[in-house]
Each structure stands twice: as structure tokens, then as C-alpha cells.
Design an enzyme around this catalytic site. Structure first.
Site, PDB file in Angstrom:
ATOM      1  N   ARG A 225       7.423   4.130   4.925  1.00  0.00           N
ATOM      2  CA  ARG A 225       8.198   5.302   4.223  1.00  0.00           C
ATOM      3  C   ARG A 225       9.596   5.349   4.380  1.00  0.00           C
ATOM      4  O   ARG A 225      10.063   5.046   5.613  1.00  0.00           O
ATOM      5  CB  ARG A 225       7.245   6.746   4.832  1.00  0.00           C
ATOM      6  CG  ARG A 225       6.048   6.811   4.398  1.00  0.00           C
ATOM      7  CD  ARG A 225       6.019   7.637   2.765  1.00  0.00           C
ATOM      8  NE  ARG A 225       4.607   7.747   2.193  1.00  0.00           N
ATOM      9  CZ  ARG A 225       3.948   6.920   1.676  1.00  0.00           C
ATOM     10  NH1 ARG A 225       4.321   5.769   1.432  1.00  0.00           N
ATOM     11  NH2 ARG A 225       2.562   7.205   1.112  1.00  0.00           N
ATOM     12  N   HIS A 273       9.709   1.511  -4.505  1.00  0.00           N
ATOM     13  CA  HIS A 273       8.337   1.720  -4.113  1.00  0.00           C
ATOM     14  C   HIS A 273       7.088   1.079  -4.712  1.00  0.00           C
ATOM     15  O   HIS A 273       6.256   1.875  -5.173  1.00  0.00           O
ATOM     16  CB  HIS A 273       8.357   3.372  -3.906  1.00  0.00           C
ATOM     17  CG  HIS A 273       7.110   3.902  -2.978  1.00  0.00           C
ATOM     18  ND1 HIS A 273       6.982   4.969  -2.599  1.00  0.00           N
ATOM     19  CD2 HIS A 273       5.920   3.399  -2.660  1.00  0.00           C
ATOM     20  CE1 HIS A 273       6.221   5.344  -1.691  1.00  0.00           C
ATOM     21  NE2 HIS A 273       5.346   4.402  -2.000  1.00  0.00           N
TER      22      HIS A 273
HETATM   23  P1  NAP Z   1      -3.409   2.968   9.380  1.00  0.00           P
HETATM   24  O1  NAP Z   1      -4.673   2.221   8.967  1.00  0.00           O
HETATM   25  O2  NAP Z   1      -3.540   4.604   9.566  1.00  0.00           O
HETATM   26  O3  NAP Z   1      -2.629   2.310  10.491  1.00  0.00           O
HETATM   27  C1  NAP Z   1      -1.682   2.924  11.142  1.00  0.00           C
HETATM   28  C2  NAP Z   1      -1.235   2.254  12.260  1.00  0.00           C
HETATM   29  O4  NAP Z   1       0.093   2.609  12.857  1.00  0.00           O
HETATM   30  C3  NAP Z   1      -2.064   2.002  13.592  1.00  0.00           C
HETATM   31  O5  NAP Z   1      -2.038   0.621  14.027  1.00  0.00           O
HETATM   32  C4  NAP Z   1      -1.446   3.052  14.483  1.00  0.00           C
HETATM   33  O6  NAP Z   1      -1.995   3.126  15.535  1.00  0.00           O
HETATM   34  C5  NAP Z   1      -0.042   2.715  14.145  1.00  0.00           C
HETATM   35  N1  NAP Z   1       0.461   4.006  14.618  1.00  0.00           N
HETATM   36  C6  NAP Z   1       0.667   5.440  14.170  1.00  0.00           C
HETATM   37  N2  NAP Z   1       1.364   6.075  14.824  1.00  0.00           N
HETATM   38  C7  NAP Z   1       2.020   5.286  15.935  1.00  0.00           C
HETATM   39  C8  NAP Z   1       2.932   5.708  16.921  1.00  0.00           C
HETATM   40  N3  NAP Z   1       3.299   6.843  17.088  1.00  0.00           N
HETATM   41  N4  NAP Z   1       3.041   4.641  17.913  1.00  0.00           N
HETATM   42  C9  NAP Z   1       2.854   3.340  17.460  1.00  0.00           C
HETATM   43  N5  NAP Z   1       1.692   3.061  16.680  1.00  0.00           N
HETATM   44  C10 NAP Z   1       1.326   3.868  15.809  1.00  0.00           C
HETATM   45  O7  NAP Z   1      -2.236   3.119   8.055  1.00  0.00           O
HETATM   46  P2  NAP Z   1      -2.282   1.806   6.920  1.00  0.00           P
HETATM   47  O8  NAP Z   1      -3.232   2.062   5.764  1.00  0.00           O
HETATM   48  O9  NAP Z   1      -2.160   0.546   7.479  1.00  0.00           O
HETATM   49  O10 NAP Z   1      -0.868   2.419   6.142  1.00  0.00           O
HETATM   50  C11 NAP Z   1       0.348   2.599   6.952  1.00  0.00           C
HETATM   51  C12 NAP Z   1       1.386   3.488   5.865  1.00  0.00           C
HETATM   52  O11 NAP Z   1       1.887   2.448   4.931  1.00  0.00           O
HETATM   53  C13 NAP Z   1       0.764   4.502   5.271  1.00  0.00           C
HETATM   54  O12 NAP Z   1       0.939   5.576   6.122  1.00  0.00           O
HETATM   55  C14 NAP Z   1       1.737   4.651   4.151  1.00  0.00           C
HETATM   56  O13 NAP Z   1       2.738   5.737   4.523  1.00  0.00           O
HETATM   57  C15 NAP Z   1       2.479   3.288   4.148  1.00  0.00           C
HETATM   58  N6  NAP Z   1       2.311   2.639   2.765  1.00  0.00           N
HETATM   59  C16 NAP Z   1       3.237   2.501   1.752  1.00  0.00           C
HETATM   60  C17 NAP Z   1       3.014   1.635   0.644  1.00  0.00           C
HETATM   61  C18 NAP Z   1       4.201   1.344  -0.364  1.00  0.00           C
HETATM   62  O14 NAP Z   1       3.764   0.970  -1.380  1.00  0.00           O
HETATM   63  N7  NAP Z   1       5.388   0.932   0.176  1.00  0.00           N
HETATM   64  C19 NAP Z   1       1.738   1.488   0.274  1.00  0.00           C
HETATM   65  C20 NAP Z   1       0.619   2.118   1.007  1.00  0.00           C
HETATM   66  C21 NAP Z   1       0.853   2.802   2.391  1.00  0.00           C
HETATM   67  P3  NAP Z   1      -3.340   2.989  16.073  1.00  0.00           P
HETATM   68  O15 NAP Z   1      -3.896   1.491  15.773  1.00  0.00           O
HETATM   69  O16 NAP Z   1      -3.411   3.016  17.708  1.00  0.00           O
HETATM   70  O17 NAP Z   1      -4.113   4.260  15.450  1.00  0.00           O
END
Ligand code: NAP
Length: 310
Positions: A225, A273
Site C-alpha cells: 500500500r 496498482h
Molecule cells: P496476510 O496473509 O494477512 O499477511 C500479512 C503478513 O504481514 C503476515 O506475515 C503478518 O505477520 C505480517 N505483518 C502484519 N503486521 C505486521 C507487523 N506490525 N510487523 C511485522 N509483520 C507484520 O496478507 P497478504 O494476503 O499477504 O496481503 C498483504 C497485503 O498486500 C494486503 O494487505 C494488501 O494491502 C496488499 N496487496 C496489494 C496488491 C496490489 O495489487 N498491489 C494486491 C493484493 C494485496 P504474521 O504472519 O505474524 O501475522
């Protein structure tokens, strides 16, 4: 009261960004018992949402499930009318996960093979070859080891790169040095890939202090983001030669304004994006499963922890 297995559900599709024409025919054929609507009403059971029009939630008095059509949910959680007592499930779409890993790999390889540099020297018709490195000479740091980070790790690792990753809670992933100390991850990394959710803890995490910890001549890839990155700090880190290149897919305000200095900086590659778009064909089974779970009185998969913010 939870619906019984035979009950037809009223399902709202509300999005200013997702095309209902790509979703509704598929939803109707996968959930033939249910009724679909595109405007809010007070008897809606399930809301399928991505950037819903303002005020959507106000009228949904008997809502039992909110299913996001996006993987990131920070915009929904920032809506003061979001019904915090109703379970919120985020999308986990295998097509989108694959798309993200492909985008990350493309950027990692662009930097590793110096293509960003050769593109710029082509403009000047200059022929200068840079030193070649092996994948095993490089370490890729993943901030976030969730659905996206862990898949990207697997695919980057398959090419022979070293991997280090950061998560909130301790984690074990094959081939990845998993740490909860951010500075340790940054200091080991030639390339840092941000795949974190945007929360109060992660906003502004790519800043002057942290960007300078990445190894000299490295790169940063922000595909999470816009709020994760402080743009002026990135520009300063590129201008003083600490980082060689940055790949930015996401911005605080989208579309990025025409005058924004990020557009024209020679050290920055911008995509609109587009790193991973929701893919209705591959997203459908997870959404249908959550609707059927509601019908059976079971909790949804991929439920968002409202306290953690993701
Ligand atoms: P997810 O499965 O919820 O994984 C999030 C990861 O971040 C987990 O490993 C989590 O740790 C870690 N995390 C969260 N808060 C943290 C903190 N304070 N300190 C350290 N690590 C932290 O999310 P995801 O599905 O992989 O997606 C991630 C993000 O990608 C989404 O939220 C979205 O904003 C973005 N995204 C972007 C696009 C694009 O087109 N650019 C598309 C899709 C998604 P834990 O494992 O310990 O919970």
C-alpha cells in the site's frame, strides 16, 4: 439467528472498482438459491464489497457477513460506518497470489539483471556492461510472510536467491530465514519487498531510517500500500546513491497525481496498482465457500482480526 441450510440469502454486490458484469453471472450460477442485489436494502445477509459507495453499510440492518473482494481491508476498516460486530472475511484468491509473485519476480529480476540500468543507457545509445552476479550472491528480504509473502518466497527461492523475511509473529518457512527483528532483515537484504497489510504499526515503515539499512546499491519494491512508503525519504535515498532503484505499484492517493515527482525520477519504475488484480475466475470458490459456511452456521475462512487490523 443464523440461517438454516435451506435458506436463500440476500447478497449485495457493492463496488466502485470491480465490474459487476464480471462477477454477477458467475455468482448467480455458483449460488443459484440466492438473490443478488446491487443497491443496499435492509434485508441483505451478505455484502460482497471492494471500495463500496459511501453509506453502503448504513442500511444493512441484518447483515451477517462482509466478504471483501480485495485482499487488503484497511479501507473498509477506516469506514466509520463499517459494522464491527459483523464477521469480515478478506479475499484469498490463488490467481491474485500467483499474479503478485509474478510481479515481484519481474521486479527482482529487473534489478538483479540490471535491466533498469540498461533501459536508461539505451536512451543515450551507450554500451556499458555491469558486473554479473549469481542469484546466490543476492538476498531478497520480504516484509510480510502471509499469503502473498510466502508464495513470493517460494518462487523467488526456486531461482536460487537467498531469502530473509519479517513477520509479526515467529514463523517457519522452508528456505527463508524468518525473523521478527526488522532491522536485521533490512541489513541482510539487497532487495526489500513490502507485502505487509497497512495498519497503524506498518504505516510509513519504508522511511529514511529503514531505507538506509538496505544494502548499498539495492532496491525496494512496494507492492502493498502507498501508505507504507514515505516518498520524499525514498527520493533522498535514491539521490544520495544508497539505493539503485525502486519499484512502486501503490500510492497514498491513486491515481498518482500528474505533477508528482515520483513519475519522473530516473530511479523509479511505476506501475498503476496492477501488481495483482482480483481475478473473479479464481476468487469465486473461496467466496462461495464462505457463503455456504454462513448458510451452515459456520465461521468464514480468512476472517480479519479487527484488533490486528488485517
Ligand atoms: P496476510 O496473509 O494477512 O499477511 C500479512 C503478513 O504481514 C503476515 O506475515 C503478518 O505477520 C505480517 N505483518 C502484519 N503486521 C505486521 C507487523 N506490525 N510487523 C511485522 N509483520 C507484520 O496478507 P497478504 O494476503 O499477504 O496481503 C498483504 C497485503 O498486500 C494486503 O494487505 C494488501 O494491502 C496488499 N496487496 C496489494 C496488491 C496490489 O495489487 N498491489 C494486491 C493484493 C494485496 P504474521 O504472519 O505474524 O501475522
Amino acid at each position: 439467528m443464523l440461517p438454516s441450510a435451506a435458506v436463500a440469502l440476500n447478497i449485495l454486490f457493492a463496488s466502485e472498482t470491480e465490474d459487476p458484469g464480471a462477477w454477477l453471472p458467475r455468482l448467480q450460477s455458483a449460488l443459484p438459491k440466492d438473490r443478488f442485489f446491487t443497491s443496499p436494502r435492509d434485508d441483505i445477509d451478505v455484502a460482497l464489497v471492494a471500495t463500496p459507495p459511501a453509506g453502503t453499510f448504513r442500511q444493512l440492518k441484518r447483515l451477517k457477513l462482509v466478504q471483501s473482494l480485495w485482499m487488503g481491508v484497511e479501507r473498509l476498516l477506516a469506514d466509520p460506518e463499517f459494522p464491527r460486530g459483523v464477521p469480515l472475511a478478506r479475499l484469498v484468491d490463488p490467481g491474485m497470489v500467483a499474479a503478485m509473485s509474478e510481479s515481484v519476480l519481474a521486479h527482482v529480476l529487473d534489478w538483479h539483471r540490471h535491466h533498469y540500468y540498461y533501459r536508461s543507457q539505451q536512451k543515450e545509445r551507450r554500451w556499458h556492461r555491469l558486473k554479473q552476479f549469481l542469484a546466490s550472491d543476492r538476498t531478497i528480504g520480504l516484509l510480510g510472510l502471509g499469503e502473498l509473502g510466502s508464495d513470493a518466497a517460494r518462487r523467488i527461492g526456486a531461482l536460487g536467491f537467498n531469502l530473509v523475511g519479517w513477520s509479526r509473529r515467529p514463523k517457519a518457512l522452508p528456505g527463508v530465514e524468518c525473523l521478527t527483528d526488522l532491522d536485521a532483515v533490512l541489513e541482510k537484504s539487497d532487495v526489500v519487498v513490502c507485502l505487509l497489510p497497512l495498519t497503524a504499526q506498518t504505516r510509513g515503515i519504508l522511511n529514511a531510517r529503514t531505507l538506509r539499512k538496505i544494502r548499498l546499491g539495492g532496491a525496494v519494491i512496494n507492492v502493498a500500500r502507498g501508505g507504507h512508503l514515505v516518498p520524499d525519504d525514498l527520493i533522498a535515498t535514491l539521490d544520495d546513491g544508497r539505493l539503485a532503484h525502486a519499484y512502486l505499484d501503490v500510492f497514498e492517493h491513486e491515481p498518482l497525481s500528474h505533477e508528482h515527482p515520483l513519475w519522473t525520477h530516473p530511479g523509479i519504475t511505476i506501475t498503476p496498482h496492477s501488481a495483482a488484480l482480483t481475478e473473479p475466475r479464481t476468487a469465486m470458490p473461496g467466496i462461495v465457500e464462505n457463503v455456504e459456511r454462513l448458510r451452515r452456521g459456520e465461521p468464514p475462512l480468512n476472517r480479519v482480526d479487527l484488533d490486528a487490523g488485517y
